[in-house]
Design a protein around this motif. Structure first.
Motif, PDB file in Angstrom:
ATOM      1  N   CYS A  53       0.807  -1.223   0.000  1.00  0.00           N
ATOM      2  CA  CYS A  53       0.000   0.000   0.000  1.00  0.00           C
ATOM      3  C   CYS A  53       0.837   1.269   0.000  1.00  0.00           C
ATOM      4  O   CYS A  53       0.387   2.325  -0.440  1.00  0.00           O
ATOM      5  CB  CYS A  53      -0.952  -0.004   1.188  1.00  0.00           C
ATOM      6  N   GLY A  54       2.060   1.190   0.545  1.00  0.00           N
ATOM      7  CA  GLY A  54       2.901   2.381   0.612  1.00  0.00           C
ATOM      8  C   GLY A  54       2.623   3.260   1.811  1.00  0.00           C
ATOM      9  O   GLY A  54       3.342   4.240   2.043  1.00  0.00           O
ATOM     10  N   LEU A  55       1.592   2.929   2.594  1.00  0.00           N
ATOM     11  CA  LEU A  55       1.152   3.809   3.682  1.00  0.00           C
ATOM     12  C   LEU A  55       1.421   3.239   5.073  1.00  0.00           C
ATOM     13  O   LEU A  55       1.560   3.991   6.035  1.00  0.00           O
ATOM     14  CB  LEU A  55      -0.355   4.087   3.552  1.00  0.00           C
ATOM     15  N   CYS A  56       1.464   1.915   5.196  1.00  0.00           N
ATOM     16  CA  CYS A  56       1.593   1.312   6.523  1.00  0.00           C
ATOM     17  C   CYS A  56       3.059   1.356   6.976  1.00  0.00           C
ATOM     18  O   CYS A  56       3.961   1.698   6.208  1.00  0.00           O
ATOM     19  CB  CYS A  56       1.058  -0.122   6.520  1.00  0.00           C
ATOM     20  N   CYS A  83       5.494  -0.873   4.979  1.00  0.00           N
ATOM     21  CA  CYS A  83       5.810  -0.296   3.667  1.00  0.00           C
ATOM     22  C   CYS A  83       6.809   0.844   3.811  1.00  0.00           C
ATOM     23  O   CYS A  83       7.748   0.972   3.029  1.00  0.00           O
ATOM     24  CB  CYS A  83       4.544   0.210   2.986  1.00  0.00           C
ATOM     25  N   CYS A  98       3.394  -5.826   4.209  1.00  0.00           N
ATOM     26  CA  CYS A  98       2.343  -4.797   4.158  1.00  0.00           C
ATOM     27  C   CYS A  98       1.072  -5.278   4.857  1.00  0.00           C
ATOM     28  O   CYS A  98       0.655  -6.417   4.706  1.00  0.00           O
ATOM     29  CB  CYS A  98       2.030  -4.450   2.697  1.00  0.00           C
ATOM     30  N   GLU A  99       0.445  -4.362   5.624  1.00  0.00           N
ATOM     31  CA  GLU A  99      -0.813  -4.689   6.323  1.00  0.00           C
ATOM     32  C   GLU A  99      -1.922  -5.048   5.346  1.00  0.00           C
ATOM     33  O   GLU A  99      -2.859  -5.745   5.690  1.00  0.00           O
ATOM     34  CB  GLU A  99      -1.290  -3.478   7.137  1.00  0.00           C
TER      35      GLU A  99
HETATM   36 ZN    ZN Z   1       1.550  -1.303   3.349  1.00  0.00          ZN
END
Ligand code: ZN
Length: 293
Positions: free
Chosen positions: A44-47, A50, A58-59
């Motif tokens: 996702c790039g956000l957790c 990441c 990744c979550e």
């Molecule tokens: Zn992630």
């Protein structure tokens, strides 16, 4: 539950490469026609994972070809975060197996490469689709001796061709490794098989201060803690790799120093090819090519 998380129906195929056929309106990093490799985990790039660069934890993890439809098809849909643009002059068909086999080898070797200093011995157990890349990466990223072990004669020949300093059959490998290392044992063991037998052999052949690193899985690792503490030994495990691992591997591949052992077949032969793979009849990796490519 199936260990890889597969729920049918599903299009399999998690090692994918090709050219971008279409993009959504918000895609900004690739264009139609670009040659790309597909990093198989969706991240996702956000957790937190990441942001630590550990995309595979990744979550919101998904995996192309295991939890979402994969590449045994004419087209596959992925997030642009999953794409690694190929360096110029690299053909997607030639590098498709790097998407999972190569990245897994690279991730595992990168984590121990700082230990592969001159005078050390590293052992690769299983010179198959992943192991044959790892053997070369130990040569490229490390400076110690590399020993390839396989029960299959053809794979032992391949290990020698790829630059192994010594090649062994799997029977009695522990003793043979000690003989080759002046009695010290292996400083690094990378196990691409992962059976009860290779776990026992891998730990058993370790030098003092050695590291046993698992990539293949399936057995149970059972080792007396007193022996591990007394020898200050490490056991570790590896899951695929990060996006940047795959990008780095592509830069290395572009330098022309890695051999990826592949054979190609039409996509419609998929079942026959998978049967041969199951029988251990494929050395390296088989690449399926759809008519449309
Ligand atoms: Zn992630």
């Amino acid at each position: 539950m199936e260990p890889a998380g597969v729920t049918l129906p599903l299009v399999l195929g998690h090692e994918n490469a090709g050219r971008v056929a279409a993009v959504g309106d918000l895609v900004s990093t690739v264009s139609v026609g670009d040659p790309v490799l597909v990093y198989p985990p969706y991240s996702c790039g956000l957790c937190v994972s990441c942001r630590r660069g550990r995309d595979m934890h990744c979550e919101r993890h998904q995996f192309t070809g295991l939890t979402v439809d994969g590449g045994f098809a004419d087209y596959v849909v992925v997030s642009e975060r999953s794409l690694v643009r190929l360096p110029p002059d690299v053909d997607p068909v030639d590098v498709a197996p790097h998407a999972d086999a190569g990245i897994t080898a690279y991730h595992a070797v990168k984590r121990v490469a700082h230990l592969a200093v001159p005078g050390t011995t590293a052992v690769v157990i299983g010179v198959g689709g992943v192991g044959h890349v790892a053997l070369q990466l130990l040569r490229e990223l490390g400076s110690g001796a590399v020993i390839g072990v396989d029960s299959n004669a053809e794979r032992r020949t391949l290990a020698g061709e790829l630059g192994a300093d010594a090649v062994l059959d799997s029977g009695g490998m522990g003793e043979a490794v000690r003989d080759l290392s002046e009695g010290n044992g292996a400083d690094i063991v990378l196990d691409f098989v992962g059976s009860d037998q290779t776990h026992a052999d891998g730990m058993g052949m370790l030098a003092r201060g050695g590291t046993y690193s698992m990539v293949g899985f399936g057995g149970t690792l059972s080792v007396p803690s007193a022996a591990m503490v007394g020898g200050e030994q490490t056991a570790m495990a590896n899951l695929v790799g990060s996006w940047i691992d795959l990008w780095e591997l592509m830069q290395l591949h572009a330098r022309g120093t890695l051999t990826l052992k592949t054979e190609t077949h039409p996509l419609e032969d998929v079942n026959e090819v998978l049967a041969r793979l199951r029988q251990g009849e494929i050395t390296g990796r088989a690449v399926l090519v759809p008519d449309s490519s």
